[in-house]
Design an enzyme around this catalytic site. Structure first.
Site, PDB file in Angstrom:
ATOM      1  CG  ASN A  71      -9.278  -1.356  12.080  1.00 46.44           C
ATOM      2  OD1 ASN A  71      -8.312  -1.942  11.607  1.00 46.44           O
ATOM      3  ND2 ASN A  71      -9.762  -0.245  11.555  1.00 46.44           N
ATOM      4  CD  GLU A 130      -9.145   1.198   7.721  1.00 50.49           C
ATOM      5  OE1 GLU A 130      -9.213   0.338   8.619  1.00 50.49           O
ATOM      6  OE2 GLU A 130      -8.500   2.252   7.855  1.00 50.49           O
ATOM      7  CG  HIS A 190      -6.098  -1.948   8.908  1.00 49.47           C
ATOM      8  ND1 HIS A 190      -6.250  -0.880   9.768  1.00 49.47           N
ATOM      9  CD2 HIS A 190      -4.779  -1.975   8.589  1.00 49.47           C
ATOM     10  CE1 HIS A 190      -5.087  -0.297   9.951  1.00 49.47           C
ATOM     11  NE2 HIS A 190      -4.166  -0.936   9.253  1.00 49.47           N
ATOM     12  CG  ASP A 247      -0.287  -0.401   2.521  1.00 51.65           C
ATOM     13  OD1 ASP A 247       0.955  -0.375   2.587  1.00 51.65           O
ATOM     14  OD2 ASP A 247      -1.002  -0.735   3.472  1.00 51.65           O
TER      15      ASP A 247
HETATM   16  C1  GLP Z   1      -0.787   0.497   8.577  1.00 47.23           C
HETATM   17  C2  GLP Z   1      -0.356  -0.270   7.336  1.00 47.23           C
HETATM   18  C3  GLP Z   1      -0.548  -1.740   7.511  1.00 47.23           C
HETATM   19  C4  GLP Z   1       0.055  -2.154   8.834  1.00 47.23           C
HETATM   20  C5  GLP Z   1      -0.708  -1.543   9.963  1.00 47.23           C
HETATM   21  C6  GLP Z   1      -0.153  -1.873  11.339  1.00 47.23           C
HETATM   22  O1  GLP Z   1      -2.064   0.964   8.529  1.00 47.23           O
HETATM   23  N1  GLP Z   1      -1.025   0.142   6.144  1.00 47.23           N
HETATM   24  O2  GLP Z   1       0.036  -2.421   6.411  1.00 47.23           O
HETATM   25  O3  GLP Z   1       0.025  -3.551   8.948  1.00 47.23           O
HETATM   26  O4  GLP Z   1      -0.690  -0.140   9.818  1.00 47.23           O
HETATM   27  O5  GLP Z   1       0.919  -1.043  11.604  1.00 47.23           O
HETATM   28  P1  GLP Z   1       1.963  -1.235  12.777  1.00 47.23           P
HETATM   29  O6  GLP Z   1       2.817  -2.370  12.359  1.00 47.23           O
HETATM   30  O7  GLP Z   1       2.716   0.050  12.829  1.00 47.23           O
HETATM   31  O8  GLP Z   1       1.187  -1.507  13.987  1.00 47.23           O
END
Ligand code: GLP
Length: 249
Positions: free
Chosen positions: A136, A143, A138, A67
């Protein structure tokens, strides 16, 4: 779904890197699906260490990232392009042409999504997809409520996700409101998936995924129960609300 419990965030990186390196050893031109966020940072650190110490090469590896924020330039320190360069690509021997990340500055972001799907298909699909998980549930930026049939698409980020990611920006106002993300169908098309989770802040999400096992678009990561080759690597804190290890394997 196989679950590997590790002690902490550092061990998470070691275990994930070990699995990725093992895969690369057998598949020198693998297509790796890569993720951003805090969670995979120790994994990238270990991959870099191994590259320096053992010479594991990325010369023929191709990568596709999950992404990117809409509206952030590649050189913006908060873009995922920048993150990937600073956390990984700048430190291994991967040729720039082998690196693929959605372009959040594309003139037509909808065409960019279609092009990204074509690109992944042209590479022969993703062999090993690395994933984090949002609080959440995702995955990528898919989402809650996202259909499991989605390919690469534009998403409106939820306030929860924007708040969670605000720590990287100078405040919530600066967090983009949209992103381009591979869809859940793209993710499920990967040949294998490594889902990483670390820390108490992910405990509810892991409990939802591993205790309830209900497959619902209200909790996007539950789509992974439809995939035959998913390995979850999580530390003790992230697994602290999961009932029993046996039930999870
Ligand atoms: C973001 C990214 C995801 C990631 C998530 C969790 O929203 N787009 O790909 O897995 O956050 O992030 P973190 O690893 O910082 O908790």
């Amino acid at each position: 779904m196989k679950v590997i419990q590790v002690d902490d965030y550092n061990d998470l990186g070691k275990k994930a890197a070990e699995i990725i390196i093992q895969y690369i050893k057998g598949h020198a031109n693998a297509v790796l699906g890569l993720a951003t966020g805090s969670t995979p940072k120790t994994t990238y650190k270990e991959l870099i260490r191994d590259h320096n110490e053992n010479g594991t090469s990325y010369r023929h590896i191709r990568t596709v990232n999950l992404d990117e924020y809409v509206g952030l330039d590649q050189n913006d320190p908060n873009s995922y392009h920048y993150f990937m360069k600073k956390e990984f690509f700048d430190f291994v021997d991967i040729p720039e042409n082998n690196i693929h990340i959605p372009n959040g500055m594309a003139e037509n972001i909808y065409d960019e999504c279609k092009d990204y799907d074509r690109l992944i298909e042209g590479l022969g699909g993703v062999d090993l997809q690395l994933l984090g998980i949002g609080r959440n549930g995702h995955i990528g930026f898919n989402e809650p409520g996202t259909s499991f049939d989605t390919m690469t698409h534009i998403v409106d980020l939820t306030m929860d996700t924007r708040k969670a990611n605000a720590r990287f920006f100078n405040g919530l106002d600066e967090v983009p409101t949209q992103a381009i993300t591979m869809g859940i169908k793209n993710i499920l098309m990967s040949k294998s998936i490594l889902l990483l989770a670390s820390g108490r802040q992910k405990a509810e999400a892991m409990a939802h995924l591993l205790n309830e096992k209900e497959v619902t678009s209200a909790f996007p990561a539950s789509a992974l129960h439809h995939h035959q080759n998913v390995t979850v690597i999580a530390d003790k804190e992230a697994l602290s609300l999961v009932y029993s290890l046996e039930r999870r394997a």
